[in-house]
Design a protein around this motif. Structure first.
Motif, PDB file in Angstrom:
ATOM      1  N   MET A 129      -3.290  10.336  20.877  1.00 24.98           N
ATOM      2  CA  MET A 129      -2.476   9.210  20.441  1.00 24.98           C
ATOM      3  C   MET A 129      -3.503   8.308  19.822  1.00 24.98           C
ATOM      4  O   MET A 129      -2.889   7.493  19.066  1.00 24.98           O
ATOM      5  CB  MET A 129      -1.686   8.771  21.623  1.00 24.98           C
ATOM      6  N   ALA A 130      -4.641   8.028  20.416  1.00 21.89           N
ATOM      7  CA  ALA A 130      -5.581   6.913  19.956  1.00 21.89           C
ATOM      8  C   ALA A 130      -5.873   7.165  18.709  1.00 21.89           C
ATOM      9  O   ALA A 130      -6.449   6.402  17.786  1.00 21.89           O
ATOM     10  CB  ALA A 130      -6.515   7.046  21.022  1.00 21.89           C
ATOM     11  N   GLU A 131      -5.712   8.441  18.204  1.00 18.65           N
ATOM     12  CA  GLU A 131      -6.334   9.154  16.902  1.00 18.65           C
ATOM     13  C   GLU A 131      -5.372   9.296  15.826  1.00 18.65           C
ATOM     14  O   GLU A 131      -5.577   9.591  14.531  1.00 18.65           O
ATOM     15  CB  GLU A 131      -7.420  10.244  17.000  1.00 18.65           C
ATOM     16  N   ARG A 132      -4.111   9.295  16.488  1.00 14.25           N
ATOM     17  CA  ARG A 132      -2.653   9.394  15.452  1.00 14.25           C
ATOM     18  C   ARG A 132      -2.550   8.133  14.747  1.00 14.25           C
ATOM     19  O   ARG A 132      -1.401   8.337  13.914  1.00 14.25           O
ATOM     20  CB  ARG A 132      -1.726   9.980  16.456  1.00 14.25           C
ATOM     21  N   ALA A 157       4.755   8.383  29.609  1.00 10.17           N
ATOM     22  CA  ALA A 157       4.754   6.950  29.548  1.00 10.17           C
ATOM     23  C   ALA A 157       3.662   6.332  28.709  1.00 10.17           C
ATOM     24  O   ALA A 157       3.673   5.054  28.334  1.00 10.17           O
ATOM     25  CB  ALA A 157       4.113   6.445  30.966  1.00 10.17           C
ATOM     26  N   LEU A 158       3.351   7.185  27.939  1.00  4.45           N
ATOM     27  CA  LEU A 158       2.209   6.824  26.844  1.00  4.45           C
ATOM     28  C   LEU A 158       3.151   6.287  25.574  1.00  4.45           C
ATOM     29  O   LEU A 158       3.967   6.868  25.174  1.00  4.45           O
ATOM     30  CB  LEU A 158       1.367   8.007  26.378  1.00  4.45           C
ATOM     31  N   PRO A 159       2.542   5.236  24.880  1.00  2.00           N
ATOM     32  CA  PRO A 159       3.466   4.662  23.584  1.00  2.00           C
ATOM     33  C   PRO A 159       3.123   5.818  22.375  1.00  2.00           C
ATOM     34  O   PRO A 159       2.156   6.224  22.403  1.00  2.00           O
ATOM     35  CB  PRO A 159       2.636   3.444  23.237  1.00  2.00           C
ATOM     36  N   GLY A 160       4.299   5.925  21.913  1.00  2.00           N
ATOM     37  CA  GLY A 160       4.613   6.839  20.759  1.00  2.00           C
ATOM     38  C   GLY A 160       4.917   8.169  21.148  1.00  2.00           C
ATOM     39  O   GLY A 160       5.122   9.172  20.136  1.00  2.00           O
TER      40      GLY A 160
END
Length: 433
Positions: free
Chosen positions: A263-266, A288-291
């Protein structure tokens, strides 16, 4: 027949996962069940949403022993499953089996995969030589009823697989998936169903990741995608729009850290996660992760809209099940009448022959033709006398109170018999409830 089970309707997802994660083979559970006094045969239906034991139980069978076996199979403390287990007996057991095979007891009503899973349960018991005549007949009938319920009602068109239900869940929340790309983890039968559902949803490309990349490539080629090994998953998570967990792996294939790194790379692009595996392929903490939009079996069961299955289709399928249960149970009771009718006719035949022999000794001066004519007349009279009782016994045996009538007739013509025609004593198994 007796049913002991636990399913999505009575237990939380984490407990069902414990049942799926156990390292004890189902073959051992079946052998253990049939080793218990009173259980002559058993079929186990095991899916991601249920574990059910169908057993031929004698009146003296111990329900407590069966419950303890299931608890040990799941490596749980004694009593851990007590409040989640359910039992059904006799007609209720048959009704439950037919409803399960019809998809009426599934997370997604009408889903097709349960038919194959019920058949697998029967095949396993037959290979182990742990099935029996009643169970074989019951399960084979259930498979036929399941197909009939789908083909003769709208259930077949309306009921959809878990994969289709999960994708429909996404579409109701985020809109069409047309043109997006997907990654399916797994390359088995469930993955095949998922790929077909994804293609119908309009996704442009479907990749697969599996322990054996060659197997993944063969299935991926049917959806304009590529096959990869499990080591490629972290990279693929940064590229695809949808990821579906569909492998039978017993551990987490995708830990939460892997999803977080992806997700950090998206760059803010959302990721749709559909985990159809039991236990989870993808760490549920990823929800629970954003996105991340995370959907699993529990969420489908709690928030899904039932795929717009019409009430009329469900009612029609339930009516088919009810009629088939009546026919099946009547057939079993009728089969129970056969040894009693045989004993009744044998008793009449013995009395007839004894009386004809006595008559022949007393009237030893009559010729053979006259003796034969007398014998034929006496036998015809006996047959006519027995005809109406025979017809009536069959009618009574097929009725809902048939077991009671067979008990009485059994005492008359088969005194001291074990009473195989009698239904199980409910007091012997009520401790499971």
């Amino acid at each position: 027949m007796l049913v002991l089970g636990i399913s999505h309707a009575t237990a939380p997802l984490d407990l069902l996962e414990r049942l799926s994660e156990t390292e004890r083979p189902l073959d051992d559970l079946i052998r253990d069940i049939t080793a218990v006094d009173g259980f002559d045969a058993a079929v186990v239906v095991s899916t991601c949403n249920r574990l059910e034991i169908y057993a031929e139980a004698r009146p003296d069978a111990s329900g407590d022993a069966l419950r303890e076996l299931v608890t040990r199979h799941a490596d749980l403390e004694p009593g851990a499953l007590d409040s989640h287990l359910y039992t059904h007996q006799a007609d209720d057991a048959v009704r439950h089996l037919f409803a399960v095979a019809s998809g009426l007891d599934s997370v997604v009503v009408g889903e097709d995969q349960i038919l194959g899973q019920v058949k697998q349960g029967l095949d396993r018991s037959q290979q182990l030589e742990r099935s029996g005549k009643v169970l074989d007949r019951a399960v084979q009938t259930a498979l036929r009823v399941g197909r009939r319920a789908r083909n003769e009602t709208g259930l077949n068109e309306a009921g959809r697989s878990l994969a289709t239900a999960g994708l429909g869940f996404f579409e109701r929340q985020v809109g069409s998936l047309t043109g997006r790309t997907a990654l399916v983890i797994g390359a088995g039968s469930m993955a095949g169903v998922v790929v077909a559902a994804l293609r119908r949803s309009g996704l442009s490309r479907v990749h697969l990741a599996n322990r054996t990349p060659e197997k993944a490539q063969r299935l991926a080629a049917t959806a304009d995608g590529d096959g990869f090994g499990l080591d490629d998953i972290p990279r693929l998570l940064t590229e695809v729009d949808v990821v579906v967990g569909a492998t039978a792996a017993t551990g987490r294939v995708v830990p939460v850290g892997t999803v977080e790194a992806a997700m950090a790379e998206r760059a803010g692009r959302p990721l749709f996660v559909l985990d159809l595996a039991m236990p989870h392929n993808i760490a549920p903490e990823a929800a629970a992760l954003p996105g991340v939009t995370f959907v699993d079996l529990q969420r489908i069961a709690e928030e899904g809209e039932g795929d717009e299955i019409s009430a009329a289709s469900v009612v029609a399928a339930q009516e088919i099940v009810a009629k088939e249960v009546g026919s099946f149970s009547a057939g079993l009771r009728l089969a129970g009448a056969t040894p009693i009718l045989t004993a009744m006719r044998n008793a009449a035949a013995e009395a007839t022959e004894a009386e004809l022999s006595r008559l022949a000794r007393r009237l030893n001066d009559i010729d053979e033709s006259t003796h034969q004519e007398i014998s034929r007349s006496v036998r015809r009279i006996v047959d006519k006398i027995l005809h109406q009782p025979t017809v009536r016994v069959r009618e009574l045996a097929a009725s809902s109170d048939g077991a009671r009538y067979l008990d009485a007739l059994g005492e008359l013509f088969v005194p001291g018999a074990p009473g195989a025609h009698r239904p199980p004593d409910k007091t012997k198994v009520e401790a499971i409830a």
